[in-house]
Design a protein around this motif. Structure first.
Motif, mmCIF file in Angstrom:
data_model
loop_
_atom_site.group_PDB
_atom_site.id
_atom_site.type_symbol
_atom_site.label_atom_id
_atom_site.label_comp_id
_atom_site.label_asym_id
_atom_site.label_seq_id
_atom_site.Cartn_x
_atom_site.Cartn_y
_atom_site.Cartn_z
ATOM 1 N N ASP A 75 21.445 6.453 -13.873
ATOM 2 C CA ASP A 75 20.877 7.295 -12.818
ATOM 3 C C ASP A 75 19.638 8.040 -13.295
ATOM 4 O O ASP A 75 18.675 8.209 -12.543
ATOM 5 C CB ASP A 75 21.928 8.291 -12.317
ATOM 6 N N ASP A 76 19.672 8.515 -14.545
ATOM 7 C CA ASP A 76 18.538 9.264 -15.084
ATOM 8 C C ASP A 76 17.568 8.381 -15.859
ATOM 9 O O ASP A 76 16.700 8.892 -16.570
ATOM 10 C CB ASP A 76 19.034 10.390 -15.988
ATOM 11 N N HIS A 94 16.849 9.067 -19.570
ATOM 12 C CA HIS A 94 16.107 10.261 -19.998
ATOM 13 C C HIS A 94 16.606 11.429 -19.160
ATOM 14 O O HIS A 94 16.014 11.791 -18.134
ATOM 15 C CB HIS A 94 14.594 10.065 -19.810
ATOM 16 N N GLU A 95 17.685 12.032 -19.628
ATOM 17 C CA GLU A 95 18.269 13.137 -18.866
ATOM 18 C C GLU A 95 17.431 14.400 -18.947
ATOM 19 O O GLU A 95 17.635 15.328 -18.138
ATOM 20 C CB GLU A 95 19.674 13.421 -19.400
ATOM 21 N N GLU A 96 16.502 14.461 -19.893
ATOM 22 C CA GLU A 96 15.658 15.655 -19.994
ATOM 23 C C GLU A 96 14.594 15.692 -18.912
ATOM 24 O O GLU A 96 13.971 16.747 -18.697
ATOM 25 C CB GLU A 96 15.000 15.719 -21.390
ATOM 26 N N HIS A 97 14.357 14.551 -18.247
ATOM 27 C CA HIS A 97 13.342 14.499 -17.192
ATOM 28 C C HIS A 97 14.060 14.328 -15.847
ATOM 29 O O HIS A 97 14.510 13.223 -15.504
ATOM 30 C CB HIS A 97 12.364 13.343 -17.417
ATOM 31 N N GLU A 98 14.159 15.381 -15.086
ATOM 32 C CA GLU A 98 14.828 15.323 -13.789
ATOM 33 C C GLU A 98 13.881 14.704 -12.743
ATOM 34 O O GLU A 98 12.679 14.958 -12.751
ATOM 35 C CB GLU A 98 15.243 16.721 -13.344
ATOM 36 N N GLY A 99 14.485 13.891 -11.878
ATOM 37 C CA GLY A 99 13.697 13.259 -10.824
ATOM 38 C C GLY A 99 12.726 12.218 -11.342
ATOM 39 O O GLY A 99 11.686 11.965 -10.703
ATOM 40 N N TRP A 149 13.171 8.910 -11.627
ATOM 41 C CA TRP A 149 13.143 7.719 -10.777
ATOM 42 C C TRP A 149 12.309 7.953 -9.520
ATOM 43 O O TRP A 149 11.506 7.093 -9.122
ATOM 44 C CB TRP A 149 14.555 7.284 -10.410
ATOM 45 N N ASP A 150 12.493 9.071 -8.887
ATOM 46 C CA ASP A 150 11.738 9.361 -7.668
ATOM 47 C C ASP A 150 10.236 9.385 -7.953
ATOM 48 O O ASP A 150 9.430 8.885 -7.144
ATOM 49 C CB ASP A 150 12.184 10.700 -7.086
#
Length: 376
Positions: free
Chosen positions: A19-20, A23-28, A30-31
């Motif tokens: 889903d991320d 890279h969970e440190e960067h939110e959004g 994919w969008d």
């Protein structure tokens, strides 16, 4: 389609299965990436200029394959621009590649080591894909990579980058090939055998490694040395090491690397740094040489097959052990000849004659009465 996308501008890998994107440190993330790709498509920007490339098979082959993003039935997908790049993902593994994987596992099991093929090791937010991973002694992990096709030399998915990533995470990389040009590359510890068909590789007979394994010759740079001085002077008096190519059986190499009897090293020269495999005894002697090159350190050599020492210094440690030298053979004093008596003197044998001798003529007899009288 591929699940791993390389963003050339951000210099990161995007895992579409997460889903991320890994890279969970960067939110959004994919969008933002998907929205930017849709904006490029609306403005008719070519796909090759959208900074999205295949980060899997195509990049490992040294090909920059442009991609674009889409969502179908709620699933994220990355699609190749060209059909030939898409076909590269569906190409089956060659029979020679499978034969090498099976042979590595068989040789390791015969030596008492376990392993598996196509192993994916999780490393942080990414992973390491290994063709065959062998679990050796003392937690040692040997990652065998069978490379029989073309592979890139630069980039984050090149041989150098993949080998460095595996070594950083506790996996000793061992790259095997049958191409002569790869054996001269120094981006990893390459091992080469001859180009053989799959049915020969799968046999239990001897499979010889013709490049990648070497023996180190340690010598002192004096007037008796055979090798030239690597420092470019006439004779410096220091101790040096010279690598010499050696052949070894492929099965013995697999078992010895798992046992720690054969290890990879980096050998420095004046202009280049070489990478090859040596015995652990040669590795220890080379480390001592790098620490102090004024002394020629001695260490017993071990056999790659048994691991036992083939030569060892004597038990008396009080004296410094040195290799045996060739000495001249001592000449014994000349022996006195005893006089020989005439009776014990051997008789000379007559030489055989090739032709029989002709009989001598009979003497001519003349009666006295027939002789003329002599007058005095």
């Amino acid at each position: 389609m591929a699940n791993i996308v390389w963003h050339a501008k951000f210099r990161i890998y995007l895992d579409l299965t997460q889903d991320d994107l890994g890279h969970e440190e960067h939110e959004g993330l994919w969008d933002m990436v998907y929205g930017m790709d849709r904006m490029y498509a609306a403005r008719e920007v070519p796909v090759r200029e959208r900074d999205l490339q295949c980060g899997g098979v195509c990049q490992e082959a040294g090909v920059e394959a442009a991609m674009f993003l889409r969502v179908r039935n709620g699933k994220r997908e990355a699609v190749h621009e060209r059909a030939e790049d898409e076909e590269r993902h569906t190409a089956p593994v060659s029979d020679e590649h499978k034969a090498y994987q099976e042979r590595i596992l068989r040789a390791a099991h015969e030596g008492g080591w376990c392993g598996d093929s196509e192993v994916r090791t999780r490393v942080g937010r990414s992973w390491i894909q290994t063709d065959t991973l062998i679990e050796g002694a003392d937690g040692r992990r040997i990652g065998w990579e069978i490379q029989l096709s073309s592979v890139g030399t630069d980039g984050p998915r090149s041989v150098r980058a993949r080998a460095a990533k595996a070594e950083k995470n506790g996996i000793t990389p061992a790259w095997h090939t049958d191409r002569a040009d790869y054996a001269h590359r120094h981006d990893s510890h390459w091992i080469r055998s001859n180009n053989l068909p799959a049915y020969v590789i799968a046999k239990t007979g001897d499979l010889r490694v013709v490049s990648g394994f070497r023996a180190l010759d340690f010598w002192r740079c004096d007037t008796r040395a055979v090798h030239p001085c690597p420092e470019g002077v006439r004779r410096c008096g220091k101790a040096h090491a010279t690598p010499t190519p050696r052949d070894i059986l492929f099965d013995d190499l697999v078992r010895s690397t798992a046992a720690g009897l054969i290890v990879p090293i980096q050998f420095r020269t004046a202009t280049k740094q070489h990478r090859f495999w040596v015995t652990d005894a040669d590795r220890d002697r080379l480390d001592d040489l790098y620490a102090d090159d004024s002394q020629l350190h001695r260490c017993p050599a071990r056999s790659p097959r048994t691991g036992q020492a083939t030569t060892a210094p004597p038990a008396n440690r009080s004296r410094r052990w040195a290799p045996p030298r060739c000495r001249r053979r001592r000449q014994s004093p000349p022996r006195l000849r005893c006089p020989i008596s005439p009776l014990s003197r051997p008789r000379r044998r007559a030489k055989p004659r090739l032709h029989p001798r002709a009989p001598s003529p009979a003497p001519l007899l003349i009666p006295r009465t027939m002789l003329p009288s002599l007058k005095h």
